[in-house]
Design an enzyme around this catalytic site. Sequence first.
Site, PDB file in Angstrom:
ATOM      1  N   ARG A 109       0.849  -1.183   0.000  1.00 54.11           N
ATOM      2  CA  ARG A 109       0.000   0.000   0.000  1.00 54.11           C
ATOM      3  C   ARG A 109       0.891   1.241   0.000  1.00 54.11           C
ATOM      4  O   ARG A 109       1.960   1.235   0.597  1.00 54.11           O
ATOM      5  CB  ARG A 109      -0.911   0.033   1.240  1.00 54.11           C
ATOM      6  CG  ARG A 109      -2.024  -1.007   1.222  1.00 54.11           C
ATOM      7  CD  ARG A 109      -3.079  -0.703   0.160  1.00 54.11           C
ATOM      8  NE  ARG A 109      -4.193  -1.631   0.140  1.00 54.11           N
ATOM      9  CZ  ARG A 109      -4.324  -2.648  -0.714  1.00 54.11           C
ATOM     10  NH1 ARG A 109      -3.408  -2.851  -1.642  1.00 54.11           N
ATOM     11  NH2 ARG A 109      -5.388  -3.434  -0.671  1.00 54.11           N
ATOM     12  N   HIS A 141      -0.512   0.258  -9.750  1.00 55.60           N
ATOM     13  CA  HIS A 141      -1.202  -0.696  -8.859  1.00 55.60           C
ATOM     14  C   HIS A 141      -1.596  -1.945  -9.666  1.00 55.60           C
ATOM     15  O   HIS A 141      -2.755  -2.343  -9.709  1.00 55.60           O
ATOM     16  CB  HIS A 141      -2.442  -0.068  -8.208  1.00 55.60           C
ATOM     17  CG  HIS A 141      -2.872  -0.816  -6.979  1.00 55.60           C
ATOM     18  ND1 HIS A 141      -3.380  -0.201  -5.854  1.00 55.60           N
ATOM     19  CD2 HIS A 141      -2.869  -2.140  -6.687  1.00 55.60           C
ATOM     20  CE1 HIS A 141      -3.675  -1.108  -4.933  1.00 55.60           C
ATOM     21  NE2 HIS A 141      -3.375  -2.308  -5.416  1.00 55.60           N
TER      22      HIS A 141
END
Length: 308
Positions: free
Chosen positions: A223, A271
């Site tokens: 993250r 991502h």
Amino acid sequence: LNILFLSQIEPPERWLPGLRAALPADRFFTLDAYDPAQIDIALVACPKPGILGALPRLQLVQSMFMGVDPLLADARFPRTVMLARLIDTGMVNAMGETAIAHILDWHRHHYAYRQDKLARRWNRLGQHLPSDRMIGILGMGELGTSVSQRLLALGFGVCGWSRRPRQVPGVQGFHGDAGLQALLAQSDALVCLLPLTAQTRGVMNAANLARMKPGGCIINLARGAHAVVPDVLAALDSGRLAHAYLDVFEVEPLPQDSPLWAHPGVTITPHAAAITEPRTAIQRIAANIELFRAGKPLPNLVDFGAGY
Ligand code: NAP
């Protein structure tokens, strides 16, 4: 069972035909037409905040992602309902490929040769053996453990950090704060595969990066908030870090004015380290729902206290 497909980003047509084939006895609904009072299970990927709390019969939330931090960030998430993470072999394999791609890019100096090419510079760098390199994996769960076995197979040294003591074959295990310091002191490269919790936020900060061996790299596949961006940029500028491979960011898409875009020491992926793969995920979701139907314990339930 009445199952509500709840996602603002995953298109139902990508999932529902496979889900209906795998679970023919169950009824699937989408946001277009459902009765909140009838829903037993919610299948979620970025659902609208608050919506799960309005399903009175809900007993199971099955995530379509491996990370559940956005769900837990919703104060209205019903914490009396079981929340199951998705452990999808397709995603685990994809993450392994991504981690190995970045480790080899750094290990074989390809990140530097890309810059040399732009400068028309012929500059052969020294060779290391994989056994010269120690890769520190932050987070030795489903993903970290799988990545560790791929790295070991290539001959790299591997150490891993977890919250609780954990034995993984071939991996030197560390846990807790003291364990992190010991891992950093011997790591050439860091691969972050931690869940985002209050304890793991900002783990790749100036103090911790300074404890790594110089000239290494960080690979953040977890993250964005695990890495303190100004500290990473400072470590790159000082030469302490050779390269940063970043797949995740606090704000996604990464804003146009982020200094990361232009920095030569940063590789950016959108991502995309491991994307949920319905072809493999549906079998796992169906298996979980069958366990639930049979009243058996479910694997990979989220521990709300630990935050992952
Ligand atoms: P997992 O199986 O829950 O494993 C988490 C690991 O982190 C465990 O080893 C755990 O320790 C450790 N950990 C948690 N808190 C810690 C702390 N305070 N100190 C030290 N270690 C700690 O998770 P996973 O399935 O491997 O997934 C990890 C993360 O990857 C997800 O949460 C998600 O954010 C991210 N992810 C990213 C992508 C992408 O495309 N970029 C895709 C999928 C997932 P214990 O072993 O002691 O529990």
